[in-house]
Write a protein that holds these residues in place. Structure first.
Motif, PDB file in Angstrom:
ATOM      1  N   PHE A   1       0.831  -1.203   0.000  1.00  0.00           N
ATOM      2  CA  PHE A   1       0.000   0.000   0.000  1.00  0.00           C
ATOM      3  C   PHE A   1       0.871   1.261   0.000  1.00  0.00           C
ATOM      4  N   VAL A   2       1.870   1.295   0.868  1.00  0.00           N
ATOM      5  CA  VAL A   2       2.737   2.473   0.967  1.00  0.00           C
ATOM      6  C   VAL A   2       3.557   2.653  -0.308  1.00  0.00           C
ATOM      7  N   ALA A   3       4.015   1.546  -0.909  1.00  0.00           N
ATOM      8  CA  ALA A   3       4.800   1.631  -2.146  1.00  0.00           C
ATOM      9  C   ALA A   3       3.989   2.298  -3.250  1.00  0.00           C
ATOM     10  N   ARG A   4       2.703   1.957  -3.362  1.00  0.00           N
ATOM     11  CA  ARG A   4       1.864   2.571  -4.398  1.00  0.00           C
ATOM     12  C   ARG A   4       1.672   4.060  -4.123  1.00  0.00           C
ATOM     13  N   ALA A   5       1.501   4.405  -2.848  1.00  0.00           N
ATOM     14  CA  ALA A   5       1.313   5.814  -2.495  1.00  0.00           C
ATOM     15  C   ALA A   5       2.563   6.627  -2.809  1.00  0.00           C
ATOM     16  N   VAL A   6       3.735   6.065  -2.539  1.00  0.00           N
ATOM     17  CA  VAL A   6       4.995   6.757  -2.801  1.00  0.00           C
ATOM     18  C   VAL A   6       5.210   6.922  -4.302  1.00  0.00           C
ATOM     19  N   ARG A   7       4.784   5.932  -5.096  1.00  0.00           N
ATOM     20  CA  ARG A   7       4.903   6.072  -6.550  1.00  0.00           C
ATOM     21  C   ARG A   7       4.048   7.229  -7.066  1.00  0.00           C
ATOM     22  N   LEU A   8       2.883   7.435  -6.462  1.00  0.00           N
ATOM     23  CA  LEU A   8       2.018   8.539  -6.875  1.00  0.00           C
ATOM     24  C   LEU A   8       2.561   9.886  -6.423  1.00  0.00           C
ATOM     25  N   ASP A   9       3.164   9.918  -5.239  1.00  0.00           N
ATOM     26  CA  ASP A   9       3.673  11.164  -4.669  1.00  0.00           C
ATOM     27  C   ASP A   9       4.885  10.826  -3.803  1.00  0.00           C
ATOM     28  N   GLY A  10       6.071  11.187  -4.294  1.00  0.00           N
ATOM     29  CA  GLY A  10       7.298  10.849  -3.585  1.00  0.00           C
ATOM     30  C   GLY A  10       7.447  11.525  -2.238  1.00  0.00           C
ATOM     31  N   GLN A  11       6.638  12.563  -1.959  1.00  0.00           N
ATOM     32  CA  GLN A  11       6.718  13.274  -0.679  1.00  0.00           C
ATOM     33  C   GLN A  11       5.545  12.940   0.241  1.00  0.00           C
ATOM     34  N   THR A  12       4.805  11.905  -0.071  1.00  0.00           N
ATOM     35  CA  THR A  12       3.598  11.612   0.695  1.00  0.00           C
ATOM     36  C   THR A  12       3.927  11.231   2.137  1.00  0.00           C
ATOM     37  N   VAL A  13       2.966  11.493   3.014  1.00  0.00           N
ATOM     38  CA  VAL A  13       3.030  11.014   4.394  1.00  0.00           C
ATOM     39  C   VAL A  13       1.897  10.028   4.598  1.00  0.00           C
ATOM     40  N   VAL A  14       2.070   9.154   5.583  1.00  0.00           N
ATOM     41  CA  VAL A  14       1.096   8.101   5.866  1.00  0.00           C
ATOM     42  C   VAL A  14       0.604   8.275   7.299  1.00  0.00           C
ATOM     43  N   ARG A  15      -0.690   8.352   7.448  1.00  0.00           N
ATOM     44  CA  ARG A  15      -1.259   8.432   8.794  1.00  0.00           C
ATOM     45  C   ARG A  15      -1.679   7.037   9.232  1.00  0.00           C
ATOM     46  N   LEU A  16      -1.221   6.639  10.409  1.00  0.00           N
ATOM     47  CA  LEU A  16      -1.493   5.313  10.960  1.00  0.00           C
ATOM     48  C   LEU A  16      -2.346   5.472  12.212  1.00  0.00           C
TER      49      LEU A  16
ATOM     50  N   VAL B   1      -3.524   7.766   3.197  1.00  0.00           N
ATOM     51  CA  VAL B   1      -2.685   8.667   2.415  1.00  0.00           C
ATOM     52  C   VAL B   1      -3.601   9.597   1.619  1.00  0.00           C
ATOM     53  N   ALA B   2      -3.100  10.790   1.343  1.00  0.00           N
ATOM     54  CA  ALA B   2      -3.801  11.739   0.485  1.00  0.00           C
ATOM     55  C   ALA B   2      -3.211  11.630  -0.915  1.00  0.00           C
ATOM     56  N   THR B   3      -4.025  11.232  -1.890  1.00  0.00           N
ATOM     57  CA  THR B   3      -3.531  11.049  -3.255  1.00  0.00           C
ATOM     58  C   THR B   3      -3.503  12.385  -3.999  1.00  0.00           C
ATOM     59  N   PRO B   4      -2.781  12.464  -5.117  1.00  0.00           N
ATOM     60  CA  PRO B   4      -2.756  13.703  -5.915  1.00  0.00           C
ATOM     61  C   PRO B   4      -4.102  14.061  -6.543  1.00  0.00           C
ATOM     62  N   PHE B   5      -5.094  13.185  -6.429  1.00  0.00           N
ATOM     63  CA  PHE B   5      -6.405  13.431  -7.042  1.00  0.00           C
ATOM     64  C   PHE B   5      -7.397  14.041  -6.060  1.00  0.00           C
ATOM     65  N   ASP B   6      -6.895  14.533  -4.918  1.00  0.00           N
ATOM     66  CA  ASP B   6      -7.760  15.104  -3.888  1.00  0.00           C
ATOM     67  C   ASP B   6      -8.754  14.060  -3.380  1.00  0.00           C
TER      68      ASP B   6
ATOM     69  N   TRP C   1       0.203  16.268   8.108  1.00  0.00           N
ATOM     70  CA  TRP C   1      -1.097  15.733   7.685  1.00  0.00           C
ATOM     71  C   TRP C   1      -2.121  16.856   7.723  1.00  0.00           C
ATOM     72  N   ARG C   2      -2.758  17.144   6.593  1.00  0.00           N
ATOM     73  CA  ARG C   2      -3.639  18.305   6.497  1.00  0.00           C
ATOM     74  C   ARG C   2      -5.066  17.953   6.058  1.00  0.00           C
ATOM     75  N   SER C   3      -5.391  16.692   5.980  1.00  0.00           N
ATOM     76  CA  SER C   3      -6.716  16.284   5.505  1.00  0.00           C
ATOM     77  C   SER C   3      -7.578  15.804   6.664  1.00  0.00           C
ATOM     78  N   ALA C   4      -8.857  16.181   6.626  1.00  0.00           N
ATOM     79  CA  ALA C   4      -9.802  15.634   7.592  1.00  0.00           C
ATOM     80  C   ALA C   4     -10.058  14.169   7.259  1.00  0.00           C
ATOM     81  N   LEU C   5     -10.293  13.365   8.286  1.00  0.00           N
ATOM     82  CA  LEU C   5     -10.627  11.963   8.082  1.00  0.00           C
ATOM     83  C   LEU C   5     -12.131  11.760   8.271  1.00  0.00           C
ATOM     84  N   PRO C   6     -12.698  10.793   7.574  1.00  0.00           N
ATOM     85  CA  PRO C   6     -14.139  10.546   7.693  1.00  0.00           C
ATOM     86  C   PRO C   6     -14.460   9.874   9.026  1.00  0.00           C
TER      87      PRO C   6
END
Length: 211
Positions: free
Chosen positions: A18-33, A45-50, A95-100
């Motif tokens: 899961f993390v590998a795919r997120a990093v491929r989409l955005d090399g600077q991504t952070v992961v909230r656990l 993770v927050a994807t580049p597609f909002d 981390w700047r996104s609200a979670l559901p």
């Protein structure tokens, strides 16, 4: 210091994929656990597609809610083969996104995964034709409704950006004719669950604060 604990190496490998795919989409991504009752970890993770992407694995995380670098977490999961993993320093402020919410989700519909995958493929082909100078699809295309599903008294419009996020995270592309994709929703959020993870997005834009 943050720590991950896995009783089953397969769960650690699932999180790594899961993390590998997120990093491929955005090399600077952070992961909230985030730890959950029953020995579960929700990774976000927050994807580049909002659109948010999430996957749940069995394990424990300390502290129970921590954000770490995607690159550091990926390296740790690849190198450390024991049951305890140091995911790297906490980066909670990044981390700047609200979670559901966890509760109050309504089942809307189950869709054939092949149909959703085909729609995503057609959308990607259209995006390549209309991409801007930096290769980014226009927002109008990303916000285009590609699916409308209804159930439990709700009608849910699924924008193309959700399918782009699912495709980019490797959640689609199955050859299993019987596999389903599940759509659930709250009053404010849309969620689409596939075999390898889910994408989540607000159904309505937040109103700006009045000054």
């Amino acid at each position: 210091m943050p720590e991950l604990v896995f009783a089953d190496p397969a769960e650690r490998d699932d999180l790594g994929a899961f993390v590998a795919r997120a990093v491929r989409l955005d090399g600077q991504t952070v992961v909230r656990l985030r730890g959950r009752d029953g020995g579960l970890i929700d990774s976000w993770v927050a994807t580049p597609f909002d659109v948010l992407a999430t996957r749940t694995v069995r394990g424990q995380v300390q502290p129970a809610d921590v954000t770490v670098s995607g690159n550091e977490l990926l390296a740790a999961l690849a190198v450390v083969r024991g049951d305890r993993v140091d995911p790297g320093a906490a980066r909670d402020l990044q981390w700047r996104s609200a979670l559901p919410p966890v509760a109050h989700w309504h089942m809307v519909d189950d869709l054939p995964a092949r149909v959703v995958s085909d729609l995503a493929d057609r959308g990607l082909a259209l995006a390549r034709e209309s991409a801007g100078p930096h290769g980014t699809p226009p927002a109008a295309l990303l916000d285009q409704t590609v699916l409308t599903v209804s159930g439990d008294g709700m009608e849910i419009k699924v924008p193309l950006r959700c399918l782009f996020a699912m495709s980019g995270m490797g959640f689609l592309g199955t050859n299993d004719a019987g596999e389903q994709v599940r759509v659930t929703a709250t009053d404010a959020w849309l969620r689409i669950d596939a075999r390898f993870g889910a994408v989540v997005r607000r159904r309505h834009a937040l109103l700006p604060l009045l000054v």
